[in-house]
Design an enzyme around this catalytic site. Structure first.
Site, short mmCIF file in Angstrom:
data_model
loop_
_atom_site.label_atom_id
_atom_site.label_comp_id
_atom_site.label_asym_id
_atom_site.label_seq_id
_atom_site.Cartn_x
_atom_site.Cartn_y
_atom_site.Cartn_z
CG ASP A 73 -0.28 -0.17 2.53
OD1 ASP A 73 0.75 -0.88 2.60
OD2 ASP A 73 -0.75 0.40 3.53
CD GLU A 102 3.31 -1.03 7.73
OE1 GLU A 102 3.54 -1.01 8.95
OE2 GLU A 102 3.40 -0.02 7.00
#
Length: 396
Positions: free
Chosen positions: A84, A141
């Site tokens: 991400d 994350e």
């Protein structure tokens, strides 16, 4: 493995550097926020399938797991990369800069994903191991609780794709590329988020005696919280309490009804975590009460401490020494106050979370910065490292 087989070294991935850069730049140009990594996951799955991996999609939302087996070995290993991006406006000016304003790979997850893809291609080409490899491409994350690691684990990651040990990596600004950092035991801090709402009595700025001013209370709470680490924490124990946000009021002639503080709290043990929670709550409530106000404390425990197991950390450092030389390995790196949701995986399986230098001096821009960029020099190095780690682990 036969007596004539060898392990992967840096030269084996040299010819892949250009194609890995192309993959990384494509991911960088098309960043996706937590749990939105649809295009990134599709690219990862496509590449893995092209190289002969068994692919499972949709683990933990947009997570992807690649599985490859070779030989008759019964051991298994898991390698994890995060996918991400962050809600930051990029300012690098690079030709492959983010094409989506307000979204940016400012933490190097594009590089982490690409290094693991490079290893996937090399492992599929050579298959110099005996056992099972699982590659965990993880979403979110950066999300905080609940994180991508939590969701993947909750959906049966380690039951469906079991491993004897799990390994992860993060880039490390401030050290030259290709330098590996390790630490046994606690390595990265637990990270908790606290919201303190001061409830007072609003009114006209010209009549403060008829109010309970939450701005004054908030200021007092801010100063009182500075004593938590300074006077309640053993000086030999690292801890951080940061008030990152204070919001109150909308006009200079209006005393508002409330004020809100947001805190980031870091620690390295369960006892310290409990101490910080207790003292922050007590101080906020008692300070507010002394002014006739009320403090409502919302305390959210986030990522736990990253605790690396001794044997796996020593093994991972040994592989790095073989690959890049003793001079490029830091065996006992400093504690890091940052947090990382790989900690949830390490609570379930032995393993280690390591770091790889991303540049020093002017080339070492800190992560979560609009000028940050992952160092492409690490792509073939990281891919070679992951490949050799698998080969060594599954030959033992």
């Amino acid at each position: 493995m036969t007596a004539t087989s060898r392990y992967t070294d840096l030269a084996d991935l040299a010819d892949d550097a250009a194609s890995l850069r192309e993959i990384r730049h494509h991911i960088h140009q098309h960043p996706e926020l937590s749990f939105e990594e649809v295009q990134t996951a599709a690219l990862v799955a496509q590449k893995l399938e092209e190289w002969g991996w068994q692919v499972t999609r949709g683990i933990g939302g947009t997570g992807v797991v690649g599985t490859l087996k070779a030989g008759d070995g019964t051991r298994s290993i898991g390698l994890r990369a995060d996918m991400d991006a962050l809600p930051i406006v990029e300012a690098t000016g690079k030709p492959y800069a983010s094409a989506t304003r307000g979204k940016m790979h400012a933490c190097g997850h594009d590089g982490h994903t690409t290094m693991l893809l490079g290893a996937a291609r090399q492992l599929a080409r050579t298959k110099r191991f005996s056992g099972t490899v699982h590659l965990y491409f993880q979403p979110a994350e950066e999300n905080g609780v609940p994180s991508g690691a939590q969701k993947m684990i909750a959906e049966g990651l380690f039951e469906r794709f079991p491993c004897d040990a799990v390994f992860g990596v993060h880039n490390h600004p401030g050290m030259p590329p290709g330098v590996f950092l390790f630490r046994k035991g606690a390595f990265m801090a637990a990270g908790d988020r606290v919201t303190i709402t001061i409830e007072g009595v609003g009114g006209h700025a010209a009549r403060p005696h008829l109010t309970v001013d939450p701005v004054v209370v908030a200021a007092s709470v801010v100063m009182a919280l500075q004593t938590v680490v300074a006077r309640n924490v053993d000086p030999s124990q690292p801890a951080v309490v940061t008030i990152g946000s204070l919001h109150a009021g909308t006009a200079s002639n209006v005393i508002p009804d409330s004020a809100t503080l947001e805190l980031s709290v870091r620690s390295f043990s369960a006892d310290m975590r409990a101490l910080l929670r207790r003292r922050i709550t007590e101080l906020a409530q008692s300070q507010a009460a002394s002014y006739g106000a009320k403090a409502v404390v919302e305390y959210v425990e986030g990522y736990p401490v990253v605790v690396n197991s001794d044997d796996e950390t020593e093994f991972a450092a040994e592989v790095a020494r073989e690959l890049v030389g003793e001079e490029n390995v830091v065996a006992n790196a400093d504690l890091l106050m940052g947090s990382e949701d790989f900690a949830f995986m390490l609570e379930k399986r032995p393993g280690t979370f390591l770091r790889i230098g991303n540049g020093a001096g002017e080339d070492g821009c800190m992560v979560h910065n609009p000028h940050y960029d992952f160092n492409d020099k690490n792509l073939p190095i990281g891919a070679a490292y992951w490949t050799r780690l698998v080969e060594r682990f599954l030959s033992r």
